[in-house]
Enzyme design. Structure first.
Site, PDB file in Angstrom:
ATOM      1  N   LEU A 162     -12.394  27.579  27.145  1.00 12.78           N
ATOM      2  CA  LEU A 162     -12.530  28.961  26.700  1.00 12.78           C
ATOM      3  C   LEU A 162     -11.420  29.381  25.740  1.00 12.78           C
ATOM      4  O   LEU A 162     -10.302  28.861  25.798  1.00 12.78           O
ATOM      5  CB  LEU A 162     -12.527  29.909  27.902  1.00 12.78           C
ATOM      6  CG  LEU A 162     -13.561  29.627  28.994  1.00 12.78           C
ATOM      7  CD1 LEU A 162     -13.442  30.656  30.099  1.00 12.78           C
ATOM      8  CD2 LEU A 162     -14.971  29.607  28.419  1.00 12.78           C
ATOM      9  N   CYS A 163     -11.737  30.355  24.912  1.00 10.58           N
ATOM     10  CA  CYS A 163     -10.772  30.880  23.943  1.00 10.58           C
ATOM     11  C   CYS A 163      -9.937  31.984  24.577  1.00 10.58           C
ATOM     12  O   CYS A 163      -9.983  33.148  24.161  1.00 10.58           O
ATOM     13  CB  CYS A 163     -11.495  31.400  22.699  1.00 10.58           C
ATOM     14  SG  CYS A 163     -12.346  30.114  21.777  1.00 10.58           S
ATOM     15  N   THR A 164      -9.202  31.645  25.596  1.00 12.15           N
ATOM     16  CA  THR A 164      -8.270  32.559  26.242  1.00 12.15           C
ATOM     17  C   THR A 164      -7.127  31.737  26.827  1.00 12.15           C
ATOM     18  O   THR A 164      -7.374  30.669  27.406  1.00 12.15           O
ATOM     19  CB  THR A 164      -8.938  33.386  27.356  1.00 12.15           C
ATOM     20  OG1 THR A 164      -7.918  34.044  28.140  1.00 12.15           O
ATOM     21  CG2 THR A 164      -9.784  32.516  28.272  1.00 12.15           C
TER      22      THR A 164
END
Length: 533
Positions: free
Chosen positions: A341-343
């Site tokens: 994920l982009c976090t």
């Protein structure tokens, strides 16, 4: 993990990753361990919130477990798993009217009421249905479970009715029409690993039951002492001592049962029963160094296993992560194990000491049978729900398929762009627009074709055969339409002889053309606004 390496690798080869793998042997062992720690007078209710997988619920029912549900979805799963309604209780600080209705229709053992507002609403609904609602009053006690890291009672929460209020107003609850108060429910906390804390919590609740029964001269048939039994997740934790638990709880519950032989004693458990049976399998895609840390990027992260990633925790602590592939004698290295994920929070483990990893390795996040997909944002990046597989008698069973990209896409309502951009305001709904246009077209046809007022013109009237439209009058009609109808002009590239078949077909062309023009004007207006901004 107690499963053989060969079976785990077979699960990956057959079903891919990320995948939850459940071991039926461990599930059964955990249930039986709890069953053995309790006297026969206590009923175990499995909490579906931790893992509502239908196959697991079926198995737990076959072991002798009942169910506690917190939503209509969980109720339907329990019923489909073959759990009798009289072995189901329905909890939750807010229940929708349709959830109350369904619970009453199927006849659950008790609806656990969490506020006086809910109690009044349920009384009214039961009156409408002509039945009595079986309820248990959830009380937020003055006592707090000392051994729980996540306290749900003895402090301000949205759970239950404060003890002093509930005790003082209990007679009012009893007097409500169509309400049958079966007993009380108290749930003080979760992840409890101390047997003495479990005992103290249960003893307080049983004493509260005694006090209410004596004060109001009641013969209540249910007392739910909650549960919240924990399992070992982290290195510095100890397992709950079930032998000590048995020594403490057996005389406590037996004495209560002798005093109230007709009262059903309920202990809830979800994490203790299902937690140890599951592992999340993930595949290492990339290994890279970044600012002094080595990252192993996998295909499963927070969206699959929010609990392991630390969701809701102040301090992130690692679940035990096992390397399945390769040899066990490889040197240890330290990794941040992340998901896709982009976090920056998407980390299954920080500074994990594990055998040297290579791209393509298979990892297992253990103790993951509870609060896995059910407590994870599975639609983050629209990845979807991971696959779930059960191992029983050395056989693999797909018990929940992986959610596909097309399934996620098709779950969205495909609203036409024209409607969202406001084109519908030109002529209202399609059906209404066509009716209005047909009336206008009929009026214009009467003038162009010099028809009498009593000539029937409806949607199915054929322009040529019924009304006598020819080439010359067709041209006159189009000119008149452009003059009379706002937002319409003839596009010779789009109109065809087929549009002149009936009044309805020509009206449909006119509407479609006007909507296209409206969308174009709306888009141009937005672009002009953006340019000005």
């Amino acid at each position: 993990m107690k499963l053989s390496k060969a079976l785990v690798l077979q699960a990956k080869a057959t079903f891919g990753t990320p995948t939850y793998l459940y071991d039926e042997t461990v599930l059964r062992s955990s249930f039986n361990e709890l069953r053995d720690a309790l006297p026969d007078c206590v009923d175990i209710f499995y909490a579906l919130k931790v893992n509502p997988n239908l196959s697991l619920v079926k198995l737990i029912r076959s072991y002798g477990g009942n169910t506690e549900v917190c939503s209509l979805g969980e109720l339907e799963i329990a019923l489909k798993a073959g759990v009798p309604a009289q072995d189901i209780i329905f909890l939750g600080p807010y229940k929708k009217p349709e959830e109350h209705r369904r619970a009453l229709e199927v006849g659950v053992f008790a609806i656990v009421v969490e506020s006086e507002t809910e109690l009044r609403k349920l009384s009214a609904l039961a009156g409408e249905l002509g039945c009595d609602a079986p309820v248990a009053i959830r009380i937020n006690p003055n006592f707090s479970a000392a051994g729980s890291p996540w306290k749900m009672g003895g402090r301000p929460t949205h759970f239950g009715i404060q003890e002093d209020t509930a005790v003082e107003h209990f007679a009012e609850y009893l007097a409500l029409p169509n309400i049958k108060v079966k007993g009380i429910h108290v749930y003080n906390g979760t992840k409890i690993l101390d047997a003495q804390s479990v005992y103290d919590n249960a003893a307080y609740i049983l004493d509260l039951f005694r006090s209410l029964s004596q004060r109001y001269q009641l013969d209540m048939r249910m007392v739910d002492v909650g549960g919240g039994l924990g399992i070992k997740y982290y290195e510095n934790e100890k397992e709950l001592d079930t032998a000590q638990l048995k020594a403490l709880l057996t005389p406590l519950f037996n004495a209560f049962h002798q005093q109230f032989p007709r009262t059903r004693i309920i202990l809830e458990s979800g994490r203790f029963i299902a937690g140890k049976c599951g592992s999340l399998l993930v595949t290492v895609d990339t290994i890279k160094d970044n600012h002094g840390k080595t990252f192993a990027v996998t295909d499963g992260g927070t969206h699959c296993h929010g609990a392991a990633a630390g969701s809701g925790q102040v301090l992130k602590r690692n679940f035990r992560i096992v390397k399945v592939t390769g040899t066990s004698d490889a040197p240890l290295r330290e990794y941040h194990i992340s998901g896709p994920l982009c976090t920056p929070d998407d980390l299954l483990g920080r500074d994990v000491q594990i055998e040297t990893l290579e791209e393509g390795d298979l990892l297992a996040v253990t103790a993951s049978g509870a609060y896995g997909p059910s407590a994870s944002p599975t639609l983050f990046h629209s990845h979807g729900h991971p696959a779930e597989v059960l191992v029983s008698h050395d056989q693999l069973f797909l018990v929940r398929a992986r959610q596909t990209a097309l399934e996620i896409r098709d779950s969205h309502a495909d609203v036409p762009l024209e409607a969202m951009l406001g084109a519908g305001t030109v002529a209202g709904s399609v059906a209404a627009a066509q009716v209005a246009t047909q009336r206008q077209l009929s009026d214009i046809l009467r003038v162009v074709l010099n028809l009498s007022a009593d000539t029937l013109i409806d949607a199915d009237s054929r322009l040529r055969d019924d009304l006598g439209l020819d080439s010359l009058t067709s041209m006159e009609l189009l000119i008149s339409l452009e003059d009379e109808l706002e937002g319409f002009f003839v596009n010779p590239d789009t109109i065809t002889p087929g549009h002149f078949n009936t009044v309805a077909s020509l009206a449909g062309y006119i509407d479609a053309h006007r909507q296209t023009q409206a969308v174009r004007h709306s888009t141009e207006a937005v672009e002009v606004h953006h340019e000005r901004v």
